[in-house]
Design a protein around this motif. Structure first.
Motif, PDB file in Angstrom:
ATOM      1  N   GLY A  38     114.763  72.759   4.973  1.00 62.19           N
ATOM      2  CA  GLY A  38     113.331  72.668   5.154  1.00 62.19           C
ATOM      3  C   GLY A  38     112.904  72.033   6.462  1.00 62.19           C
ATOM      4  N   LEU A  39     113.831  71.363   7.150  1.00 58.00           N
ATOM      5  CA  LEU A  39     113.505  70.711   8.419  1.00 58.00           C
ATOM      6  C   LEU A  39     113.952  71.520   9.637  1.00 58.00           C
ATOM      7  N   THR A  40     114.629  72.636   9.414  1.00 59.70           N
ATOM      8  CA  THR A  40     115.162  73.408  10.542  1.00 59.70           C
ATOM      9  C   THR A  40     114.056  73.843  11.498  1.00 59.70           C
ATOM     10  N   LEU A  41     112.995  74.444  10.965  1.00 59.25           N
ATOM     11  CA  LEU A  41     111.903  74.928  11.814  1.00 59.25           C
ATOM     12  C   LEU A  41     111.127  73.758  12.409  1.00 59.25           C
ATOM     13  N   ALA A  42     110.922  72.698  11.622  1.00 60.42           N
ATOM     14  CA  ALA A  42     110.209  71.530  12.139  1.00 60.42           C
ATOM     15  C   ALA A  42     110.952  70.920  13.319  1.00 60.42           C
ATOM     16  N   TYR A  43     112.281  70.857  13.254  1.00 58.40           N
ATOM     17  CA  TYR A  43     113.064  70.290  14.349  1.00 58.40           C
ATOM     18  C   TYR A  43     112.879  71.106  15.619  1.00 58.40           C
ATOM     19  N   ARG A  44     112.802  72.418  15.477  1.00 59.51           N
ATOM     20  CA  ARG A  44     112.606  73.284  16.644  1.00 59.51           C
ATOM     21  C   ARG A  44     111.232  73.068  17.272  1.00 59.51           C
ATOM     22  N   HIS A  45     110.258  72.621  16.475  1.00 54.18           N
ATOM     23  CA  HIS A  45     108.901  72.427  16.984  1.00 54.18           C
ATOM     24  C   HIS A  45     108.668  71.014  17.515  1.00 54.18           C
ATOM     25  N   GLY A  46     109.678  70.165  17.532  1.00 54.78           N
ATOM     26  CA  GLY A  46     109.549  68.884  18.211  1.00 54.78           C
ATOM     27  C   GLY A  46     109.256  67.701  17.316  1.00 54.78           C
ATOM     28  N   ALA A  47     109.075  66.546  17.975  1.00 54.80           N
ATOM     29  CA  ALA A  47     108.947  65.270  17.272  1.00 54.80           C
ATOM     30  C   ALA A  47     107.755  65.235  16.328  1.00 54.80           C
ATOM     31  N   GLY A  48     106.630  65.804  16.743  1.00 48.42           N
ATOM     32  CA  GLY A  48     105.445  65.776  15.900  1.00 48.42           C
ATOM     33  C   GLY A  48     105.644  66.502  14.586  1.00 48.42           C
ATOM     34  N   SER A  49     106.265  67.663  14.626  1.00 48.87           N
ATOM     35  CA  SER A  49     106.524  68.419  13.401  1.00 48.87           C
ATOM     36  C   SER A  49     107.530  67.705  12.515  1.00 48.87           C
ATOM     37  N   ILE A  50     108.491  67.022  13.113  1.00 49.05           N
ATOM     38  CA  ILE A  50     109.447  66.246  12.322  1.00 49.05           C
ATOM     39  C   ILE A  50     108.723  65.145  11.557  1.00 49.05           C
ATOM     40  N   VAL A  51     107.842  64.415  12.239  1.00 49.97           N
ATOM     41  CA  VAL A  51     107.098  63.326  11.594  1.00 49.97           C
ATOM     42  C   VAL A  51     106.234  63.856  10.459  1.00 49.97           C
ATOM     43  N   GLU A  52     105.511  64.952  10.702  1.00 49.91           N
ATOM     44  CA  GLU A  52     104.641  65.508   9.666  1.00 49.91           C
ATOM     45  C   GLU A  52     105.449  65.962   8.454  1.00 49.91           C
ATOM     46  N   SER A  53     106.627  66.504   8.679  1.00 49.77           N
ATOM     47  CA  SER A  53     107.471  66.950   7.567  1.00 49.77           C
ATOM     48  C   SER A  53     108.054  65.771   6.791  1.00 49.77           C
ATOM     49  N   LEU A  54     108.525  64.756   7.490  1.00 49.57           N
ATOM     50  CA  LEU A  54     109.086  63.586   6.810  1.00 49.57           C
ATOM     51  C   LEU A  54     108.030  62.881   5.965  1.00 49.57           C
ATOM     52  N   ALA A  55     106.802  62.812   6.469  1.00 49.87           N
ATOM     53  CA  ALA A  55     105.741  62.107   5.757  1.00 49.87           C
ATOM     54  C   ALA A  55     105.373  62.799   4.449  1.00 49.87           C
ATOM     55  N   ARG A  56     105.703  64.067   4.311  1.00 51.53           N
ATOM     56  CA  ARG A  56     105.336  64.819   3.108  1.00 51.53           C
ATOM     57  C   ARG A  56     106.491  65.001   2.139  1.00 51.53           C
ATOM     58  N   ARG A  57     107.633  64.455   2.432  1.00 53.50           N
ATOM     59  CA  ARG A  57     108.762  64.589   1.519  1.00 53.50           C
ATOM     60  C   ARG A  57     108.535  63.712   0.289  1.00 53.50           C
ATOM     61  N   PRO A  58     108.954  64.192  -0.887  1.00 60.25           N
ATOM     62  CA  PRO A  58     108.760  63.402  -2.114  1.00 60.25           C
ATOM     63  C   PRO A  58     109.392  62.014  -2.035  1.00 60.25           C
ATOM     64  N   ALA A  59     110.550  61.932  -1.386  1.00 61.74           N
ATOM     65  CA  ALA A  59     111.225  60.647  -1.209  1.00 61.74           C
ATOM     66  C   ALA A  59     111.534  60.469   0.276  1.00 61.74           C
ATOM     67  N   PRO A  60     110.667  59.787   1.023  1.00 65.68           N
ATOM     68  CA  PRO A  60     110.925  59.574   2.454  1.00 65.68           C
ATOM     69  C   PRO A  60     112.178  58.729   2.674  1.00 65.68           C
ATOM     70  N   PRO A  61     112.764  58.787   3.855  1.00 68.61           N
ATOM     71  CA  PRO A  61     113.982  58.008   4.112  1.00 68.61           C
ATOM     72  C   PRO A  61     113.708  56.513   4.136  1.00 68.61           C
ATOM     73  N   THR A  62     114.714  55.756   3.716  1.00 69.22           N
ATOM     74  CA  THR A  62     114.609  54.296   3.742  1.00 69.22           C
ATOM     75  C   THR A  62     115.543  53.679   4.779  1.00 69.22           C
ATOM     76  N   ILE A  63     116.674  54.326   5.046  1.00 73.11           N
ATOM     77  CA  ILE A  63     117.577  53.872   6.102  1.00 73.11           C
ATOM     78  C   ILE A  63     117.966  55.072   6.955  1.00 73.11           C
ATOM     79  N   ALA A  64     118.422  54.802   8.174  1.00 72.30           N
ATOM     80  CA  ALA A  64     118.828  55.861   9.093  1.00 72.30           C
ATOM     81  C   ALA A  64     120.204  55.547   9.656  1.00 72.30           C
ATOM     82  N   ALA A  65     121.026  56.569   9.783  1.00 73.33           N
ATOM     83  CA  ALA A  65     122.304  56.474  10.486  1.00 73.33           C
ATOM     84  C   ALA A  65     122.305  57.598  11.512  1.00 73.33           C
ATOM     85  N   VAL A  66     121.969  57.282  12.734  1.00 74.72           N
ATOM     86  CA  VAL A  66     121.677  58.313  13.730  1.00 74.72           C
ATOM     87  C   VAL A  66     122.274  57.947  15.087  1.00 74.72           C
ATOM     88  N   ASN A  67     122.433  58.976  15.896  1.00 75.91           N
ATOM     89  CA  ASN A  67     122.732  58.799  17.310  1.00 75.91           C
ATOM     90  C   ASN A  67     121.387  58.661  18.028  1.00 75.91           C
TER      91      ASN A  67
END
Length: 291
Positions: free
Chosen positions: A86-115
């Motif tokens: 569900g995030l594949t297209l949002a990632y292609r559309h940049g940071a703003g689309s990623i934020v909008e998608s994460l904010a609407r997930r039933p369970a948003p992330p609580t921790i991150a393990a990222v580069n």
């Protein structure tokens, strides 16, 4: 020609060349694999060790669906979309689309393990739990979920960078945002309340959208990406119609404006917003208000 004993001597010699070459280069391949494994452990080892024993009940945000995903025994959200389609297209559309998608997930992330070098929304990283051991390494940190709490638009309208809203409103662009910077995530204060992380679309030329019947006023929210002062021109009917309003924008806070609708072209169902001057506006939302 085959000899009485089978293959001719020259063919027997050729048959031995490939195994001999492989044997001769085995130590080179072994050295390469050892170096790759050492580098993998150096960049991800501490994060994998932490995730193997802690954070199992947390929703993990990651941007590497390989070793990190194997180490976490719990729910995960893959920013790039390999593990979260569900995030594949949002990632292609940049940071703003990623934020909008994460904010609407039933369970948003609580921790991150990222580069961090590949993270398009560094504003989301909070208190570090495991610092990155080296450049290009994985950092484990808390996610600042409070920044996403007010991100989705409340009420009817178009929340820009949220792709379903843009499709529903039949958004059309004059000079569409480039794929590399198709949307932005800005952490800015509004008229009231604490700053929130919002997705927005840069207006390189102009944007038009359908306004539903029954709308009596329009609410606009935008800010500048470049320069300190700029304006957004408002038209109804078409991109070449007369400018009915010019909204002055700033770069350090969201500008919110409420305008009557329809403004000029009675019965028009299309709102046009165009850039004025050299400043680059970023449009966060358009609200459709019944009064």
């Amino acid at each position: 020609r085959r000899s009485a004993g089978g293959l001719a001597p020259r063919w027997r010699a050729l048959a031995l060349l490939l195994p001999a070459a492989l044997l001769a280069t085995t130590h080179l391949w072994a050295r390469e694999h050892t170096a790759a494994a050492t580098d993998l452990f150096r960049r991800h080892g501490r994060a994998v060790s932490w995730l193997s024993s802690q954070g199992r009940g947390d929703v993990l945000l990651l941007n590497d669906a390989g070793l990190i995903a194997l180490a976490h025994d719990g729910p995960m959200i893959d920013l790039i979309g390999l593990g979260t389609p569900g995030l594949t297209l949002a990632y292609r559309h940049g940071a703003g689309s990623i934020v909008e998608s994460l904010a609407r997930r039933p369970a948003p992330p609580t921790i991150a393990a990222v580069n961090p070098d590949l993270l398009r929304v560094p504003q989301l990283l909070g208190r570090p739990l495991v610092p990155a051991p080296a450049p290009g390494g994985t950092v484990v940190a808390e996610v600042r979920r409070e920044l996403l709490q007010g991100t989705p638009l409340a009420g009817p309208g178009v929340d820009f960078a949220w792709l379903p809203d843009e499709e529903r409103a039949q958004v059309r662009w004059m000079r569409a945002p480039e794929q590399r910077q198709a949307s932005f995530a800005l952490l800015l204060p509004g008229i009231s309340g604490p700053p929130r992380l919002e997705g927005c679309r840069p207006i390189l030329g102009g944007v038009g959208l359908e306004v539903p019947a029954g709308t009596r006023s329009i609410g606009l929210r935008a800010a500048l990406l470049q320069e300190d002062r700029g304006a957004l021109a408002v038209r109804s009917g078409g991109p070449d119609a007369a400018v009915e309003h010019a909204i002055t924008l700033g770069r350090t806070a969201w500008t919110e404006a409420r305008l009557p609708w329809p403004a000029g072209a009675q019965g028009s169902t299309v709102l046009w917003l165009t850039r004025q001057g050299s400043a680059l506006p970023c449009l966060e939302s358009v609200r459709f208000l019944p009064s």
